[in-house]
Design a protein around this motif. Structure first.
Motif, PDB file in Angstrom:
ATOM      1  N   ASP A 177       5.930   2.672   8.673  1.00  0.00           N
ATOM      2  CA  ASP A 177       5.010   2.010   9.303  1.00  0.00           C
ATOM      3  C   ASP A 177       4.913   0.429   9.270  1.00  0.00           C
ATOM      4  N   GLN A 178       6.181  -0.076   8.614  1.00  0.00           N
ATOM      5  CA  GLN A 178       6.072  -1.387   8.501  1.00  0.00           C
ATOM      6  C   GLN A 178       6.273  -2.104   9.970  1.00  0.00           C
ATOM      7  N   SER A 179       6.962  -1.469  11.057  1.00  0.00           N
ATOM      8  CA  SER A 179       7.102  -2.261  12.136  1.00  0.00           C
ATOM      9  C   SER A 179       5.582  -2.404  12.844  1.00  0.00           C
ATOM     10  N   SER A 180       4.975  -1.323  12.712  1.00  0.00           N
ATOM     11  CA  SER A 180       3.483  -1.512  13.211  1.00  0.00           C
ATOM     12  C   SER A 180       2.711  -2.378  12.444  1.00  0.00           C
ATOM     13  N   ILE A 181       2.932  -2.501  11.303  1.00  0.00           N
ATOM     14  CA  ILE A 181       2.260  -3.456  10.411  1.00  0.00           C
ATOM     15  C   ILE A 181       2.427  -4.851  10.772  1.00  0.00           C
ATOM     16  N   ASP A 182       3.775  -5.153  10.862  1.00  0.00           N
ATOM     17  CA  ASP A 182       4.342  -6.571  11.271  1.00  0.00           C
ATOM     18  C   ASP A 182       3.950  -6.865  12.430  1.00  0.00           C
ATOM     19  N   MET A 222       0.915  -1.330  -0.108  1.00  0.00           N
ATOM     20  CA  MET A 222      -0.162  -0.017   0.063  1.00  0.00           C
ATOM     21  C   MET A 222       0.901   1.270  -0.063  1.00  0.00           C
ATOM     22  N   GLU A 223       0.777   1.927  -1.112  1.00  0.00           N
ATOM     23  CA  GLU A 223       1.518   3.468  -1.353  1.00  0.00           C
ATOM     24  C   GLU A 223       1.359   4.331  -0.195  1.00  0.00           C
ATOM     25  N   MET A 224      -0.075   4.205   0.410  1.00  0.00           N
ATOM     26  CA  MET A 224      -0.645   5.024   1.417  1.00  0.00           C
ATOM     27  C   MET A 224       0.395   4.912   2.776  1.00  0.00           C
ATOM     28  N   LEU A 225       1.219   3.778   3.130  1.00  0.00           N
ATOM     29  CA  LEU A 225       1.834   3.634   4.102  1.00  0.00           C
ATOM     30  C   LEU A 225       3.391   3.512   3.825  1.00  0.00           C
ATOM     31  N   ASP A 226       4.036   4.405   4.594  1.00  0.00           N
ATOM     32  CA  ASP A 226       5.419   4.227   4.276  1.00  0.00           C
ATOM     33  C   ASP A 226       6.340   3.254   5.206  1.00  0.00           C
ATOM     34  N   PHE A 256      -6.476  -3.136  12.559  1.00  0.00           N
ATOM     35  CA  PHE A 256      -5.078  -2.819  11.702  1.00  0.00           C
ATOM     36  C   PHE A 256      -5.284  -1.059  11.379  1.00  0.00           C
ATOM     37  N   ASN A 257      -6.489  -0.711  11.194  1.00  0.00           N
ATOM     38  CA  ASN A 257      -6.750   0.832  10.922  1.00  0.00           C
ATOM     39  C   ASN A 257      -6.074   1.755  12.250  1.00  0.00           C
ATOM     40  N   GLU A 258      -6.677   0.919  13.590  1.00  0.00           N
ATOM     41  CA  GLU A 258      -5.628   1.609  14.668  1.00  0.00           C
ATOM     42  C   GLU A 258      -4.291   1.323  14.865  1.00  0.00           C
ATOM     43  N   ALA A 259      -4.023   0.467  14.418  1.00  0.00           N
ATOM     44  CA  ALA A 259      -2.384   0.070  14.753  1.00  0.00           C
ATOM     45  C   ALA A 259      -1.556   0.883  13.974  1.00  0.00           C
ATOM     46  N   VAL A 260      -2.193   1.056  12.497  1.00  0.00           N
ATOM     47  CA  VAL A 260      -1.154   1.920  11.573  1.00  0.00           C
ATOM     48  C   VAL A 260      -1.549   3.461  11.425  1.00  0.00           C
ATOM     49  N   GLY A 261      -2.703   3.793  11.943  1.00  0.00           N
ATOM     50  CA  GLY A 261      -3.319   5.170  11.808  1.00  0.00           C
ATOM     51  C   GLY A 261      -3.729   5.548  10.649  1.00  0.00           C
ATOM     52  N   PHE A 262      -4.352   4.479   9.767  1.00  0.00           N
ATOM     53  CA  PHE A 262      -4.643   4.774   8.278  1.00  0.00           C
ATOM     54  C   PHE A 262      -5.695   5.877   8.315  1.00  0.00           C
ATOM     55  N   ALA A 263      -6.631   5.834   9.057  1.00  0.00           N
ATOM     56  CA  ALA A 263      -7.600   7.019   8.967  1.00  0.00           C
ATOM     57  C   ALA A 263      -6.994   8.275   9.226  1.00  0.00           C
ATOM     58  N   LYS A 264      -6.118   8.085  10.248  1.00  0.00           N
ATOM     59  CA  LYS A 264      -5.464   9.404  10.762  1.00  0.00           C
ATOM     60  C   LYS A 264      -4.631  10.172   9.767  1.00  0.00           C
ATOM     61  N   ASN A 304       5.499   2.889   0.372  1.00  0.00           N
ATOM     62  CA  ASN A 304       6.319   4.335   0.117  1.00  0.00           C
ATOM     63  C   ASN A 304       7.518   4.748   1.062  1.00  0.00           C
ATOM     64  N   LEU A 305       8.131   5.812   0.699  1.00  0.00           N
ATOM     65  CA  LEU A 305       9.140   6.252   1.634  1.00  0.00           C
ATOM     66  C   LEU A 305       8.407   7.475   2.311  1.00  0.00           C
ATOM     67  N   PRO A 306       8.960   7.663   3.505  1.00  0.00           N
ATOM     68  CA  PRO A 306       8.576   8.800   4.502  1.00  0.00           C
ATOM     69  C   PRO A 306       8.564  10.109   3.734  1.00  0.00           C
ATOM     70  N   ARG A 307       7.541  10.813   4.298  1.00  0.00           N
ATOM     71  CA  ARG A 307       7.492  12.102   3.466  1.00  0.00           C
ATOM     72  C   ARG A 307       8.856  13.231   3.245  1.00  0.00           C
ATOM     73  N   LYS A 308       9.558  12.976   4.385  1.00  0.00           N
ATOM     74  CA  LYS A 308      10.555  13.985   4.497  1.00  0.00           C
ATOM     75  C   LYS A 308      11.733  13.122   3.309  1.00  0.00           C
ATOM     76  N   ASP A 309      11.839  12.116   3.176  1.00  0.00           N
ATOM     77  CA  ASP A 309      12.670  11.490   2.214  1.00  0.00           C
ATOM     78  C   ASP A 309      12.117  11.836   0.896  1.00  0.00           C
TER      79      ASP A 309
END
Length: 173
Positions: free
Chosen positions: A102-107, A95-99, A119-127, A153-158
């Motif tokens: 976020d992978q450690s939260s996903i795992d 998912m390109e919406m997640l950088d 899942f939504n709560e763990a990765v803050g998808f809606a937030k 995706n990469l983090p926004r700063k990158d």
């Protein structure tokens, strides 16, 4: 290294608006001309639904795009995932919406075997501003079938640094 079997399908599934949205010059196309059409970037032509599904069965990589707020696109993605599962394919859902941060939260979440609400709560998808009800069915499918879910995706700063011409100081974590 090239992967010989790779069929690169960039399908904005039945709509090509995500491709034209990235174009540098404005392209004027009536949306009705794009409805229920599939663009195959390898052959640079529209293909039938059957041709698409035939290609899905042999492709190493399938990239499905959507207009983020179009419910029909999300339904089509779920249909394609279901088709793959019914044909013994076990794709990763990226998912390109997640950088990558976020992978450690996903795992951690996947290890807990929670449900899509978790899942939504763990990765803050809606937030993050994404319309969770549109993405929830795909995540439910992935969780029910114990598929791998990856941040794409990469983090926004990158990304901002790349757009400014700055090289990455480190690789993805």
């Amino acid at each position: 290294m090239f992967i010989n079997k790779t069929i690169r399908i960039l399908a904005s599934i039945w709509l090509i608006t995500s491709i034209t949205g990235c174009a540098t010059e404005q392209i004027s196309i009536d949306d009705s001309q794009l409805h229920n059409r599939i663009w195959d970037s390898k052959s640079a032509r529209y293909i039938s639904k059957q041709e698409f599904y035939d290609a899905v069965l042999v492709a190493d990589y399938i990239i499905l795009g959507e207009t983020h707020d179009n419910p029909e696109h999300h339904e089509i993605q779920s249909d394609v995932l279901q088709f793959m599962l019914e044909n013994n394919r076990r794709p990763a859902v990226v998912m390109e919406m997640l950088d990558v941060s976020d992978q450690s939260s996903i795992d951690k979440f996947l290890a807990s075997q929670g449900d899509s609400t978790g899942f939504n709560e763990a990765v803050g998808f809606a937030k993050k501003g994404w319309d969770w009800p549109l993405y929830q069915p795909l995540i439910e499918q992935a969780l029910q079938n114990r598929l791998v879910i990856r941040a794409g995706n990469l983090p926004r700063k990158d990304l901002q640094g790349i757009f400014r011409g700055q090289p990455l100081q480190h690789g993805p974590e």
